[in-house]
Design a protein around this motif. Structure first.
Motif, mmCIF file in Angstrom:
data_model
loop_
_atom_site.group_PDB
_atom_site.id
_atom_site.type_symbol
_atom_site.label_atom_id
_atom_site.label_comp_id
_atom_site.label_asym_id
_atom_site.label_seq_id
_atom_site.Cartn_x
_atom_site.Cartn_y
_atom_site.Cartn_z
ATOM 1 N N GLY A 231 -32.201 -2.832 16.536
ATOM 2 C CA GLY A 231 -32.869 -1.656 17.077
ATOM 3 C C GLY A 231 -31.931 -0.510 17.372
ATOM 4 O O GLY A 231 -32.295 0.405 18.129
ATOM 5 N N GLY A 232 -30.724 -0.541 16.787
ATOM 6 C CA GLY A 232 -29.757 0.516 17.046
ATOM 7 C C GLY A 232 -30.041 1.806 16.305
ATOM 8 O O GLY A 232 -29.428 2.827 16.593
ATOM 9 N N ILE A 233 -30.956 1.774 15.331
ATOM 10 C CA ILE A 233 -31.372 2.977 14.615
ATOM 11 C C ILE A 233 -32.735 3.386 15.168
ATOM 12 O O ILE A 233 -33.715 2.662 14.990
ATOM 13 C CB ILE A 233 -31.466 2.733 13.090
ATOM 14 N N PRO A 234 -32.832 4.543 15.851
ATOM 15 C CA PRO A 234 -34.092 4.912 16.538
ATOM 16 C C PRO A 234 -35.172 5.445 15.604
ATOM 17 O O PRO A 234 -35.874 6.396 15.933
ATOM 18 C CB PRO A 234 -33.634 5.983 17.531
ATOM 19 N N CYS A 235 -35.304 4.856 14.443
ATOM 20 C CA CYS A 235 -36.382 5.242 13.532
ATOM 21 C C CYS A 235 -36.723 4.043 12.665
ATOM 22 O O CYS A 235 -35.886 3.158 12.449
ATOM 23 C CB CYS A 235 -35.988 6.440 12.662
ATOM 24 N N ARG A 236 -37.946 4.031 12.183
ATOM 25 C CA ARG A 236 -38.424 2.922 11.380
ATOM 26 C C ARG A 236 -39.157 3.445 10.155
ATOM 27 O O ARG A 236 -39.709 4.546 10.155
ATOM 28 C CB ARG A 236 -39.361 2.005 12.192
ATOM 29 N N LEU A 237 -39.172 2.619 9.118
ATOM 30 C CA LEU A 237 -39.850 2.981 7.880
ATOM 31 C C LEU A 237 -41.350 2.783 8.032
ATOM 32 O O LEU A 237 -41.805 1.744 8.513
ATOM 33 C CB LEU A 237 -39.315 2.120 6.732
ATOM 34 N N ALA B 294 -22.857 -4.110 8.445
ATOM 35 C CA ALA B 294 -22.867 -3.527 9.784
ATOM 36 C C ALA B 294 -24.136 -2.714 10.010
ATOM 37 O O ALA B 294 -24.750 -2.787 11.088
ATOM 38 C CB ALA B 294 -21.627 -2.656 9.966
ATOM 39 N N PHE B 295 -24.541 -1.952 8.990
ATOM 40 C CA PHE B 295 -25.752 -1.151 9.133
ATOM 41 C C PHE B 295 -26.984 -2.037 9.292
ATOM 42 O O PHE B 295 -27.849 -1.761 10.138
ATOM 43 C CB PHE B 295 -25.915 -0.233 7.918
ATOM 44 N N ALA B 296 -27.078 -3.098 8.491
ATOM 45 C CA ALA B 296 -28.225 -3.998 8.581
ATOM 46 C C ALA B 296 -28.285 -4.677 9.946
ATOM 47 O O ALA B 296 -29.373 -4.867 10.513
ATOM 48 C CB ALA B 296 -28.155 -5.040 7.472
ATOM 49 N N ALA B 297 -27.130 -5.047 10.478
ATOM 50 C CA ALA B 297 -27.089 -5.694 11.789
ATOM 51 C C ALA B 297 -27.532 -4.727 12.890
ATOM 52 O O ALA B 297 -28.291 -5.097 13.787
ATOM 53 C CB ALA B 297 -25.682 -6.215 12.063
ATOM 54 N N LEU C 259 -24.691 8.008 15.672
ATOM 55 C CA LEU C 259 -25.812 7.752 14.768
ATOM 56 C C LEU C 259 -25.601 8.373 13.391
ATOM 57 O O LEU C 259 -25.881 7.726 12.373
ATOM 58 C CB LEU C 259 -27.113 8.269 15.387
ATOM 59 N N LEU C 260 -25.114 9.596 13.326
ATOM 60 C CA LEU C 260 -24.941 10.243 12.023
ATOM 61 C C LEU C 260 -23.923 9.496 11.165
ATOM 62 O O LEU C 260 -24.113 9.341 9.952
ATOM 63 C CB LEU C 260 -24.510 11.692 12.215
ATOM 64 N N VAL C 261 -22.872 9.010 11.788
ATOM 65 C CA VAL C 261 -21.859 8.234 11.057
ATOM 66 C C VAL C 261 -22.443 6.900 10.595
ATOM 67 O O VAL C 261 -22.188 6.442 9.474
ATOM 68 C CB VAL C 261 -20.616 8.004 11.936
ATOM 69 N N THR C 262 -23.247 6.282 11.440
ATOM 70 C CA THR C 262 -23.878 5.007 11.081
ATOM 71 C C THR C 262 -24.825 5.182 9.903
ATOM 72 O O THR C 262 -24.850 4.356 8.981
ATOM 73 C CB THR C 262 -24.647 4.436 12.284
ATOM 74 N N LEU C 263 -25.596 6.256 9.904
ATOM 75 C CA LEU C 263 -26.503 6.529 8.784
ATOM 76 C C LEU C 263 -25.719 6.802 7.498
ATOM 77 O O LEU C 263 -26.137 6.394 6.405
ATOM 78 C CB LEU C 263 -27.408 7.711 9.111
ATOM 79 N N ALA C 264 -24.596 7.474 7.627
ATOM 80 C CA ALA C 264 -23.747 7.720 6.452
ATOM 81 C C ALA C 264 -23.195 6.411 5.894
ATOM 82 O O ALA C 264 -23.102 6.228 4.673
ATOM 83 C CB ALA C 264 -22.611 8.666 6.820
ATOM 84 N N GLU C 265 -22.851 5.497 6.758
ATOM 85 C CA GLU C 265 -22.379 4.180 6.305
ATOM 86 C C GLU C 265 -23.494 3.426 5.592
ATOM 87 O O GLU C 265 -23.256 2.660 4.663
ATOM 88 C CB GLU C 265 -21.864 3.372 7.498
ATOM 89 N N GLY C 266 -24.725 3.652 6.023
ATOM 90 C CA GLY C 266 -25.868 2.984 5.400
ATOM 91 C C GLY C 266 -26.163 3.472 3.994
ATOM 92 O O GLY C 266 -26.937 2.836 3.272
ATOM 93 N N LEU C 267 -25.567 4.575 3.583
ATOM 94 C CA LEU C 267 -25.784 5.069 2.223
ATOM 95 C C LEU C 267 -25.268 4.097 1.174
ATOM 96 O O LEU C 267 -25.678 4.152 0.014
ATOM 97 C CB LEU C 267 -25.091 6.431 2.048
#
Length: 256
Positions: free
Chosen positions: A97-103, A89-92, A126-134
């Motif tokens: 472009g659902g994460i407003p930051c890039r590496l 889900a995080f990768a999708a 967004l904070l929950v999505t980033l936590a899922e990406g951990l």
């Protein structure tokens, strides 16, 4: 004289019997009768059948080499092959472009580039999505989720935005702490300490759900020191009430 008294069919049968008694060289010849019929010996017929190829047997052929364009043609995809892994889900979300930051790759270290100021970004979801990406194990998702979670908690007013999300954040962090991958566990542990530093005692009501996985990992020597330091940080940010909660799940914990 005997042949004259016999019929033509009887003469043929008699000749066959006489030839069978003779040597094999005579039996291999073709008998030409007066009727024009050719008779082959049985052994010759069997040899002929054995040497003739079966019409249904496929000819051996070399397997053609796959072409690069075959991957683009759905007809050439092996239906019995291993299917490609469905993106998380995080990768999708990241790909859309659902994460407003890039590496941003640096010569020494990587960093995140936000498309807008993190202070203006809504924490929900967004904070929950980033936590899922951990729980991700592939680059760049591992770095984006870890650094994004950290930087978002550092903005002004983060506590007021984060505390209402604790019921959703705690199960996600619990899943990261229960992950079999060591790096995922370490990212989850770091995120837990960062979250505690922001929300303080508000985390105590949810802390018992996270300590079970810490207690299990505490048996591993390579994580013992790091978990002990993390528990001390949780006590520092959560206050005196945190000690009793920690000891209820980890009786061996010693408060300094």
């Amino acid at each position: 004289m005997l042949l004259v008294l016999l019929s033509s069919s009887e003469q043929q049968q008699l000749l066959i019997v006489l030839l069978d008694r003779n040597t094999g060289s005579m039996g291999s010849n073709v008998l030409r009768m007066s009727s024009g019929v050719q008779i082959k010996p049985k052994t010759a017929i069997q040899k002929s059948k054995a040497s003739s190829p079966l019409p249904c047997s496929p000819e051996p052929s070399t397997k053609p080499q796959p072409k690069p364009s075959d991957k683009l043609n759905p007809k050439t995809i092996d239906p019995f092959g291993t299917p490609s892994r469905t993106p998380s889900a995080f990768a999708a979300i990241y790909a859309k472009g659902g994460i407003p930051c890039r590496l941003v790759h640096g010569s020494v270290k990587h960093r995140l580039k936000w498309e807008c100021l993190p202070e203006t970004v809504p924490f929900d979801p967004l904070l929950v999505t980033l936590a899922e990406g951990l729980r991700e194990t592939k680059h760049p998702y591992t770095f984006v989720s870890k650094e994004g979670f950290k930087e978002l908690l550092m903005v002004e007013g983060a506590a007021e935005k984060t505390i209402p999300l604790l019921p959703r954040l705690v199960p996600v962090l619990k899943a990261a702490l229960a992950h079999s991958d060591d790096e995922v566990f370490e990212r989850g542990l770091d995120a837990l300490v960062q979250l505690s530093a922001v929300v303080g005692p508000s985390l105590n009501d949810h802390l018992k759900h996270l300590l079970t996985n810490l207690s299990r990992r505490l048996m591993d020597k390579k994580f013992k020191e790091k978990i002990t330091v993390a528990l001390q940080k949780l006590e520092q940010y959560g206050g005196k009430a945190t000690v009793a909660i920690i000891k209820s799940k980890i009786p061996t914990y010693y408060s300094e």
